[in-house]
Every structure is written in C-alpha cells, then in structure tokens.
Design a protein around this motif. Structure first.
Motif, mmCIF file in Angstrom:
data_model
loop_
_atom_site.group_PDB
_atom_site.id
_atom_site.type_symbol
_atom_site.label_atom_id
_atom_site.label_comp_id
_atom_site.label_asym_id
_atom_site.label_seq_id
_atom_site.Cartn_x
_atom_site.Cartn_y
_atom_site.Cartn_z
ATOM 1 N N MET A 158 0.734 -1.161 0.106
ATOM 2 C CA MET A 158 -0.155 -0.058 -0.115
ATOM 3 C C MET A 158 0.914 1.178 -0.063
ATOM 4 O O MET A 158 0.514 2.194 0.704
ATOM 5 C CB MET A 158 -1.076 0.176 1.059
ATOM 6 N N TRP A 159 2.014 1.349 -0.625
ATOM 7 C CA TRP A 159 2.805 2.366 -0.713
ATOM 8 C C TRP A 159 2.148 3.603 -1.673
ATOM 9 O O TRP A 159 1.132 3.361 -2.131
ATOM 10 C CB TRP A 159 3.994 2.062 -1.520
ATOM 11 N N GLY A 160 2.821 4.586 -1.793
ATOM 12 C CA GLY A 160 2.442 5.873 -2.280
ATOM 13 C C GLY A 160 2.535 6.042 -3.614
ATOM 14 O O GLY A 160 3.183 5.024 -4.390
ATOM 15 N N ARG A 161 2.229 7.157 -4.185
ATOM 16 C CA ARG A 161 2.233 7.485 -5.514
ATOM 17 C C ARG A 161 3.839 8.100 -5.679
ATOM 18 O O ARG A 161 4.306 8.492 -4.767
ATOM 19 C CB ARG A 161 1.378 8.524 -6.062
ATOM 20 N N PRO A 162 4.102 8.039 -6.994
ATOM 21 C CA PRO A 162 5.446 8.846 -7.287
ATOM 22 C C PRO A 162 5.514 9.929 -6.785
ATOM 23 O O PRO A 162 4.542 10.843 -6.793
ATOM 24 C CB PRO A 162 5.753 8.807 -8.729
ATOM 25 N N ALA A 163 6.632 10.471 -5.926
ATOM 26 C CA ALA A 163 6.761 12.035 -5.448
ATOM 27 C C ALA A 163 8.063 12.598 -5.598
ATOM 28 O O ALA A 163 9.078 11.768 -5.659
ATOM 29 C CB ALA A 163 6.234 11.927 -3.827
ATOM 30 N N ASP A 164 8.000 13.819 -5.323
ATOM 31 C CA ASP A 164 9.461 14.459 -5.388
ATOM 32 C C ASP A 164 9.823 15.262 -4.309
ATOM 33 O O ASP A 164 10.446 16.059 -4.010
ATOM 34 C CB ASP A 164 9.547 15.463 -6.506
ATOM 35 N N VAL A 165 9.033 14.858 -3.145
ATOM 36 C CA VAL A 165 9.036 15.398 -1.615
ATOM 37 C C VAL A 165 10.634 14.845 -1.121
ATOM 38 O O VAL A 165 10.878 13.615 -1.594
ATOM 39 C CB VAL A 165 7.837 15.173 -0.680
ATOM 40 N N PRO A 166 10.818 15.790 -0.224
ATOM 41 C CA PRO A 166 12.478 15.216 0.327
ATOM 42 C C PRO A 166 12.216 13.739 1.123
ATOM 43 O O PRO A 166 13.403 13.135 1.379
ATOM 44 C CB PRO A 166 12.860 16.284 1.151
ATOM 45 N N TRP A 167 11.104 13.546 1.721
ATOM 46 C CA TRP A 167 11.001 12.102 2.315
ATOM 47 C C TRP A 167 10.605 11.021 1.405
ATOM 48 O O TRP A 167 10.120 9.997 2.166
ATOM 49 C CB TRP A 167 9.842 12.444 3.503
ATOM 50 N N ALA A 168 10.518 11.183 0.120
ATOM 51 C CA ALA A 168 10.117 10.224 -0.652
ATOM 52 C C ALA A 168 11.004 8.862 -0.590
ATOM 53 O O ALA A 168 12.208 9.223 -0.224
ATOM 54 C CB ALA A 168 10.124 10.479 -1.938
#
Length: 274
Positions: A158-168
């Motif tokens: 149940m991981w998240g969508r692709p992201a560019d946040v620093p905590w990805a």
C-alpha cells in the motif's frame, strides 16, 4: 524527481521466531491492537467520570467478551471485505487462498462492518444501547489502525504514488521511482490524530451523548482516508475507478455521511455530565 530519496529501512517482516513458528509484524499489529484496545476499554468502562450517573454501560469484566466479538468480526469481515471488494475473480479461482491471511489482504471497510456486527451481538446480549457500544469501539479503533498502518509500511504494501518530496522512499517491489510513504500518512491521520481527537471528546463527555464518538470517528476516518487516497498508489485493476476516484474514497463517503447524521442526532440529546 529528487536527487536523492530516503532508502527504505531494511526491516525483517518476521518480528520473532518461536522455533519453526514465525511471528510476523503484520500479525503482531493485530495482536497489539486488540490487547491495547482491551486495556483501554476496561479503563473507560470502569471510570465513572466518563459516564452519566445511572447510564447503562458494560461492566469491566464484560469487556473481555466484547473483545472476542469484535476480534472475530474484524478478522472475518476484513478478510471477506478484501476478497469481495478488491479481487473476487482471483479468489473464486483460488478459494483456498481466502484462508491464507498471513499473506496480507485485509479491507478496513469490511473489518469495520464485521466489528459492527460483533458489537450488535454483544449489545443485544448485554441489553445495552448499540450506540453506546459503538462509541466504545470508536474511541479505541485508532489504536489498531495506527499499528496496522505501521505493519503495512514494514511489509511493505500500500505504498504511495511517485513523489518529489524530500521524504520520498523507494519501496521494494514498487520500481525505482521514489514514492510517498502513504502508510505513515495514514498511521498519523487515521490513527494518531483521530485517536487524540476522540480522547479529547471522551474527556469532554462524549459518552453521555450516545452516538457522538461514533459520529466523530466516522467523519474523521472518512476524511482522513479520502485525503490519504490522493497520495496512495491505487491498484489499477482493483481500486482505481477513473477520474481520480478510488474505492477507498467511495467507501469512505457513507462513513462521513452517517457520521454527520450521528453527530447531529447526538447534539439534540439532553444528556449532560452529572
């Protein structure tokens, strides 16, 4: 994409081995949720300050039975919910895998309905208001949700969508793209934040207005789950409905609606703290 991503922590999915029997974090989350919930319920049931004088309520000892009713409801309902809502075709072709719960696959909304069924049976046996029993379930549910979402993170699933946040993070089995750790978002909002809100409501006298705590839970969980769905990667075949909607969002809407109705009805009640 960020120039770097936080590496996914290497956590053994098996918490401890008892000889040939492994105890996984997934199972430990359920065990911990039930045990902590049981202790919390016994505390609430035995504390007069949370109840109106003369208000019918379960005895401290009867909480043991309530736990059994709810535990069976959550496990059976959660598993059947996953089977019927998310992948009925697969399980129809592989019926024996319905019983392989250690592989994961528990639907919150199915577990919620199962828990309600267990509460209804308990309320009928003890001759208590269903709303009162539901309120008790509502105030302790965030404990299990919090631990369950942490188990989803450790698994990982149940991981998240692709992201560019620093905590990805780059999750094993999810490709090379850094993603939102959406399991932790859900643990924080559906578990920790909602649990704190219900504790504040409990201290403010929510239990003397049957249905209020249940309404807060329904609205709080529904909104939190809907918000987190924007960051969680839905399964294209099982969960995505098109137009940005997911099954999690659609199933949360009735919870919000019923929660609002319960809050309005409880606000009209005349019960006040003694």
């Amino acid at each position: 994409m960020p120039f770097f991503a936080i590496p996914f922590p290497s956590i053994d999915p098996v918490a401890v081995n008892f000889g040939p029997l492994p105890l996984r974090w997934y199972a430990l989350a359920y065990i911990g949720g039930f045990v902590l919930g049981w202790a919390y319920l016994r505390f609430i049931a035995g504390r007069d300050a949370f109840w109106r004088q003369g208000q019918p309520r379960p005895s401290v000892n009867s909480i043991d039975d309530l736990l059994v009713y709810v535990a069976f409801g959550v496990i059976i309902g959660g598993r059947l919910g996953h089977v019927l809502i998310y992948d009925p075709g697969f399980y129809l072709s592989h019926p024996l895998e319905i019983f392989e719960t250690w592989k994961g696959g528990m639907a919150f909304h199915g577990g919620f309905l199962g828990a309600l069924t267990g509460m209804a049976l308990f309320a009928r046996r003890e001759r208590l208001s269903m709303l009162t029993v539901m309120d008790l379930g509502a105030v302790v549910s965030p404990i299990g949700i919090f631990l369950g979402r942490l188990a989803n993170f450790i698994r990982p699933e149940m991981w998240g969508r692709p992201a560019d946040v620093p905590w990805a993070m780059v999750f094993p089995g999810a490709g090379d793209a850094p993603r939102h750790p959406s399991q932790l978002y859900e643990a924080g909002l559906e578990g920790l934040a909602l649990g704190i809100a219900l504790w504040i409501a409990l201290r403010a006298g929510a239990l003397v207005r049957p249905g209020l705590a249940s309404g807060i839970f329904g609205v709080g969980y529904g909104l939190a789950r809907t918000f987190c769905e924007f960051f969680r990667e839905p399964d294209a075949a099982q969960e995505a409905l098109g137009g940005g909607l997911t099954k999690g969002m659609v199933l949360s809407f009735p919870m919000i609606l019923v929660g609002l109705i319960l809050i309005v009805l409880s606000a009209r009640r005349r019960e006040t703290l003694a």
